[in-house]
Write a protein that holds these residues in place. Structure first.
Motif, PDB file in Angstrom:
ATOM      1  N   ASP A 150     -11.104   0.382   7.954  1.00 44.17           N
ATOM      2  CA  ASP A 150     -12.487   0.485   7.475  1.00 44.17           C
ATOM      3  C   ASP A 150     -12.569  -0.191   6.094  1.00 44.17           C
ATOM      4  O   ASP A 150     -11.940   0.262   5.134  1.00 44.17           O
ATOM      5  CB  ASP A 150     -12.856   1.978   7.374  1.00 44.17           C
ATOM      6  CG  ASP A 150     -14.242   2.175   6.767  1.00 44.17           C
ATOM      7  OD1 ASP A 150     -14.906   3.155   7.116  1.00 44.17           O
ATOM      8  OD2 ASP A 150     -14.649   1.340   5.922  1.00 44.17           O
ATOM      9  N   SER A 151     -13.339  -1.259   6.016  1.00 46.41           N
ATOM     10  CA  SER A 151     -13.338  -2.074   4.786  1.00 46.41           C
ATOM     11  C   SER A 151     -13.817  -1.269   3.585  1.00 46.41           C
ATOM     12  O   SER A 151     -13.274  -1.407   2.481  1.00 46.41           O
ATOM     13  CB  SER A 151     -14.242  -3.298   4.969  1.00 46.41           C
ATOM     14  OG  SER A 151     -15.572  -2.874   5.240  1.00 46.41           O
ATOM     15  N   GLU A 152     -14.760  -0.344   3.807  1.00 44.06           N
ATOM     16  CA  GLU A 152     -15.254   0.438   2.657  1.00 44.06           C
ATOM     17  C   GLU A 152     -14.153   1.356   2.131  1.00 44.06           C
ATOM     18  O   GLU A 152     -13.904   1.462   0.941  1.00 44.06           O
ATOM     19  CB  GLU A 152     -16.482   1.261   3.083  1.00 44.06           C
ATOM     20  CG  GLU A 152     -17.767   0.451   3.059  1.00 44.06           C
ATOM     21  CD  GLU A 152     -18.989   1.327   3.281  1.00 44.06           C
ATOM     22  OE1 GLU A 152     -19.988   0.772   3.738  1.00 44.06           O
ATOM     23  OE2 GLU A 152     -18.921   2.567   3.011  1.00 44.06           O
ATOM     24  N   ARG A 153     -13.447   1.984   3.078  1.00 45.43           N
ATOM     25  CA  ARG A 153     -12.350   2.880   2.647  1.00 45.43           C
ATOM     26  C   ARG A 153     -11.271   2.063   1.943  1.00 45.43           C
ATOM     27  O   ARG A 153     -10.699   2.475   0.935  1.00 45.43           O
ATOM     28  CB  ARG A 153     -11.756   3.587   3.870  1.00 45.43           C
ATOM     29  CG  ARG A 153     -12.612   4.743   4.377  1.00 45.43           C
ATOM     30  CD  ARG A 153     -11.906   5.527   5.454  1.00 45.43           C
ATOM     31  NE  ARG A 153     -10.691   6.206   4.910  1.00 45.43           N
ATOM     32  CZ  ARG A 153      -9.876   6.928   5.682  1.00 45.43           C
ATOM     33  NH1 ARG A 153     -10.084   7.007   6.984  1.00 45.43           N
ATOM     34  NH2 ARG A 153      -8.832   7.525   5.152  1.00 45.43           N
ATOM     35  N   ARG A 154     -11.050   0.865   2.498  1.00 44.85           N
ATOM     36  CA  ARG A 154     -10.000   0.011   1.912  1.00 44.85           C
ATOM     37  C   ARG A 154     -10.395  -0.371   0.479  1.00 44.85           C
ATOM     38  O   ARG A 154      -9.607  -0.277  -0.456  1.00 44.85           O
ATOM     39  CB  ARG A 154      -9.810  -1.243   2.769  1.00 44.85           C
ATOM     40  CG  ARG A 154      -8.572  -2.047   2.428  1.00 44.85           C
ATOM     41  CD  ARG A 154      -8.253  -3.090   3.492  1.00 44.85           C
ATOM     42  NE  ARG A 154      -9.364  -4.030   3.691  1.00 44.85           N
ATOM     43  CZ  ARG A 154     -10.023  -4.179   4.846  1.00 44.85           C
ATOM     44  NH1 ARG A 154      -9.716  -3.402   5.885  1.00 44.85           N
ATOM     45  NH2 ARG A 154     -10.991  -5.046   4.971  1.00 44.85           N
ATOM     46  N   ASP A 155     -11.647  -0.758   0.285  1.00 45.39           N
ATOM     47  CA  ASP A 155     -12.121  -1.147  -1.049  1.00 45.39           C
ATOM     48  C   ASP A 155     -12.031   0.031  -2.027  1.00 45.39           C
ATOM     49  O   ASP A 155     -11.611  -0.125  -3.174  1.00 45.39           O
ATOM     50  CB  ASP A 155     -13.563  -1.652  -0.976  1.00 45.39           C
ATOM     51  CG  ASP A 155     -13.664  -2.985  -0.218  1.00 45.39           C
ATOM     52  OD1 ASP A 155     -14.788  -3.394   0.109  1.00 45.39           O
ATOM     53  OD2 ASP A 155     -12.587  -3.559   0.064  1.00 45.39           O
ATOM     54  N   ARG A 156     -12.379   1.241  -1.523  1.00 43.24           N
ATOM     55  CA  ARG A 156     -12.303   2.419  -2.412  1.00 43.24           C
ATOM     56  C   ARG A 156     -10.858   2.659  -2.833  1.00 43.24           C
ATOM     57  O   ARG A 156     -10.554   2.964  -3.979  1.00 43.24           O
ATOM     58  CB  ARG A 156     -12.868   3.658  -1.702  1.00 43.24           C
ATOM     59  CG  ARG A 156     -14.387   3.747  -1.692  1.00 43.24           C
ATOM     60  CD  ARG A 156     -14.867   5.167  -1.427  1.00 43.24           C
ATOM     61  NE  ARG A 156     -14.348   5.676  -0.148  1.00 43.24           N
ATOM     62  CZ  ARG A 156     -14.960   5.473   1.030  1.00 43.24           C
ATOM     63  NH1 ARG A 156     -16.069   4.723   1.075  1.00 43.24           N
ATOM     64  NH2 ARG A 156     -14.473   5.961   2.155  1.00 43.24           N
ATOM     65  N   SER A 157      -9.967   2.467  -1.876  1.00 41.42           N
ATOM     66  CA  SER A 157      -8.543   2.695  -2.169  1.00 41.42           C
ATOM     67  C   SER A 157      -8.037   1.685  -3.208  1.00 41.42           C
ATOM     68  O   SER A 157      -7.338   2.032  -4.155  1.00 41.42           O
ATOM     69  CB  SER A 157      -7.736   2.570  -0.867  1.00 41.42           C
ATOM     70  OG  SER A 157      -6.375   2.761  -1.135  1.00 41.42           O
ATOM     71  N   GLN A 166       6.940   8.755 -10.468  1.00 39.44           N
ATOM     72  CA  GLN A 166       6.092   9.424  -9.458  1.00 39.44           C
ATOM     73  C   GLN A 166       5.438   8.390  -8.544  1.00 39.44           C
ATOM     74  O   GLN A 166       5.124   7.285  -8.974  1.00 39.44           O
ATOM     75  CB  GLN A 166       5.002  10.233 -10.166  1.00 39.44           C
ATOM     76  CG  GLN A 166       5.549  11.351 -11.058  1.00 39.44           C
ATOM     77  CD  GLN A 166       6.514  12.250 -10.308  1.00 39.44           C
ATOM     78  OE1 GLN A 166       6.135  12.866  -9.308  1.00 39.44           O
ATOM     79  NE2 GLN A 166       7.759  12.314 -10.761  1.00 39.44           N
ATOM     80  N   LEU A 167       5.229   8.771  -7.270  1.00 37.71           N
ATOM     81  CA  LEU A 167       4.523   7.895  -6.321  1.00 37.71           C
ATOM     82  C   LEU A 167       3.103   8.436  -6.177  1.00 37.71           C
ATOM     83  O   LEU A 167       2.872   9.463  -5.540  1.00 37.71           O
ATOM     84  CB  LEU A 167       5.248   7.901  -4.958  1.00 37.71           C
ATOM     85  CG  LEU A 167       4.693   6.922  -3.901  1.00 37.71           C
ATOM     86  CD1 LEU A 167       4.808   5.479  -4.390  1.00 37.71           C
ATOM     87  CD2 LEU A 167       5.413   7.092  -2.565  1.00 37.71           C
ATOM     88  N   LEU A 168       2.165   7.778  -6.827  1.00 41.51           N
ATOM     89  CA  LEU A 168       0.783   8.270  -6.870  1.00 41.51           C
ATOM     90  C   LEU A 168       0.013   7.699  -5.687  1.00 41.51           C
ATOM     91  O   LEU A 168       0.273   6.584  -5.246  1.00 41.51           O
ATOM     92  CB  LEU A 168       0.137   7.833  -8.203  1.00 41.51           C
ATOM     93  CG  LEU A 168       0.927   8.242  -9.461  1.00 41.51           C
ATOM     94  CD1 LEU A 168       0.326   7.598 -10.708  1.00 41.51           C
ATOM     95  CD2 LEU A 168       0.962   9.756  -9.599  1.00 41.51           C
ATOM     96  N   GLN A 169      -0.928   8.481  -5.180  1.00 44.24           N
ATOM     97  CA  GLN A 169      -1.689   8.067  -3.988  1.00 44.24           C
ATOM     98  C   GLN A 169      -3.055   7.500  -4.400  1.00 44.24           C
ATOM     99  O   GLN A 169      -3.825   8.173  -5.093  1.00 44.24           O
ATOM    100  CB  GLN A 169      -1.904   9.275  -3.060  1.00 44.24           C
ATOM    101  CG  GLN A 169      -0.598   9.933  -2.591  1.00 44.24           C
ATOM    102  CD  GLN A 169       0.283   8.976  -1.810  1.00 44.24           C
ATOM    103  OE1 GLN A 169      -0.214   8.178  -0.984  1.00 44.24           O
ATOM    104  NE2 GLN A 169       1.579   9.025  -2.085  1.00 44.24           N
ATOM    105  N   ALA A 170      -3.327   6.257  -4.026  1.00 39.68           N
ATOM    106  CA  ALA A 170      -4.638   5.671  -4.366  1.00 39.68           C
ATOM    107  C   ALA A 170      -5.608   5.901  -3.213  1.00 39.68           C
ATOM    108  O   ALA A 170      -5.222   5.809  -2.064  1.00 39.68           O
ATOM    109  CB  ALA A 170      -4.477   4.175  -4.613  1.00 39.68           C
TER     110      ALA A 170
END
Ligand code: CTP
Ligand code: A1H0Z
Length: 444
Positions: A411-418, A440-444
């Motif tokens: 999903d391009s919107e989710r990808r852009d938000r990430s 630390q491995l942070l989650q974007a």
């Protein structure tokens, strides 16, 4: 894929150079005489850094010169500022006996090359005197063509630059003594014994004496050989000793506002803020030459641009691109579905070899891109603890390693938000360089 050559990443803090009215110490005021610095220094120059104090006014247990600023003791910044000057041959640091081992450890950890440690004294003058005499023990202070120059500089004044040091050294060579001055920011007043105003001085006629100061070696050595116990116990001004005991009238040179001394606890916070501000807030994104990584890097670059953070893209930092390893930049290593840390491990090793003693902590971010449905730690050949272990080792070399994981959504919107979140995390990590998040491995 466009590769833009990164701009010089490190913004230099540094004031505009004020016009350089200088004068001579006449005991009452200074006369404005313009002076110009030589372009190079062709005589021997040594440095004495008094660092034997206890820093009582900070209210801290650790003497301020050894307090950590962004992971590095304050004194190490000052030493580095002098070590980077090619025409300075030798640095003598005077430290209290109980700090000798700590100072030796700092020299080792931060790979200081030109430093000799001597014992400090019970007062600043005694510490400086010990340093000056140490220079003469093996004739260092004397050169074939006459005395060299000794620069004296408080170890707790970390922001000193080569251009001003040249001015001070050249003036000291010419006049026998030279000192940095700054305008007074408060009026000087004299008080009566009952604590009332006796009189005030006309502020425009006076200046604050700062550091660095420079002396012809034989002048400062003679001044300390002749001065009184009262001078040693209560004096605070080397220029005065040169005038009083050697008849040498110091040339006064107005210096930049960065020459201030760390005295109180707030000054440590101010020093950290100045250093942070001078650190690069941009980074080089290494794509490995892979199209998928380049696509993500370009999206990240766009999102970072919206946050006023400059990212430049490079395929690698090998061969002709290895020059980027010397720029004290920050780096983002993009790994697409690559479960292990081999690429970022190679980058860290290359950085350590190219720049064994970076002046400031560098940020390296392992940006791991995983498929949308992949669990965070799936496929990780090395468990997350490997990132922590690698980060702990890298930190000893002033490299702060962080991890960011991005889930590549269809999903391009989710990808852009990430990607936007990743850019925001990158910006905070580079700006704050938080020790707590290292490894630390942070989650974007
Ligand atoms: N016996 C001393 C006292 C001071 N200094 C050094 O002289 C510089 C400037 O002195 P100051 O700012 O007064 O440091 P402290 O004496 O440590 O501070 P305080 O007066 O608050 O204890 C510092 O680098 C300090 O370490 C020194 O080498 N030997
Ligand atoms: O008196 P303190 O030991 O705090 O600081 C030393 C300063 O006085 C000194 O560095 C300049 O004034 C130049 O002599």
């Amino acid at each position: 894929m466009e590769v833009r050559h990164p701009k010089v990443q490190n913004k230099r803090t540094g004031p505009g150079r004020p016009a350089n009215p200088g004068g001579f110490l006449d005991g009452h005021a200074c006369k404005g005489v313009t002076c110009s610095a030589a372009h190079s220094v062709d005589f021997p120059v040594s440095v004495v850094l008094p660092a034997g104090g206890t820093g009582e006014r900070t209210g801290l247990q650790t003497p301020k010169q050894f307090c950590s600023v962004l992971g590095r003791p304050l004194i190490s910044y000052t030493i580095q500022a002098f070590e980077r000057v090619p025409w300075i041959q030798r640095i003598v640091v005077a430290v209290a006996k109980e700090s000798t081992d700590l100072m030796a450890d700092i020299i080792r950890r931060f790979r200081h090359q030109k430093v000799q440690v001597v014992s400090g004294g019970s007062t600043r003058h005694r510490s400086i005197c010990n340093g000056v005499m140490a220079l003469g023990e093996d004739g260092e202070g004397m050169a074939p063509d006459g005395p060299g120059v000794v620069i004296i500089h408080d170890a707790v004044r970390p922001f000193v630059e080569e251009e001003f040091l040249q001015k001070i050294a050249t003036a000291a060579r010419e006049h026998g003594a030279a000192g940095a001055i700054r305008p007074l920011v408060s009026t000087v007043i004299a008080t009566t014994s009952e604590g009332f105003l006796d009189h005030s001085l006309e502020r425009a006629k006076y200046r604050a004496s700062e550091m660095p100061q420079g002396f012809s070696y034989d002048v400062i050595r003679q001044a300390y050989q002749r001065c009184s116990e009262t001078d040693f116990e209560f004096g605070t001004e080397c220029l005065h000793l040169a005038l009083q005991y050697c008849g040498t009238n110091a040339k006064l040179i107005e210096g930049p506002p960065t020459l201030w001394k760390v005295t109180y606890r707030k000054d440590l916070a101010a020093a950290e803020s100045v250093i942070k501000e001078s650190l690069s807030e941009s980074a080089l994104v290494i794509t490995g030459g892979r199209a998928s990584a380049a696509a993500l890097a370009e999206a990240l670059q766009k999102a970072a641009g919206a946050l006023q953070m400059g990212l430049d893209l490079v395929p690698d930092v090998t061969a002709e691109n290895s020059r980027y390893l010397q720029t004290e930049s920050n780096f983002i290593q993009v790994s697409i579905n690559d479960p292990c840390l081999s690429e970022v491990e190679a980058l860290i090793q290359a950085l350590e070899e190219a720049n064994p003693a970076p002046l400031h902590p560098l940020v390296v971010i392992w940006m791991r891109v995983v498929g949308e449905d992949e669990a965070s730690d799936s496929g990780m050949v090395a468990p997350a603890s490997a990132l922590v272990d690698m980060a702990s080792a890298a930190k000893l070399h002033q490299i702060l390693l962080y991890g960011i994981q991005i889930h590549q959504s269809k999903d391009s919107e989710r990808r852009d938000r990430s990607v936007t979140r990743a850019a925001q995390i990158v910006r905070v990590l580079i700006r704050e360089r938080s020790p707590a998040l290292v490894g630390q491995l942070l989650q974007a």
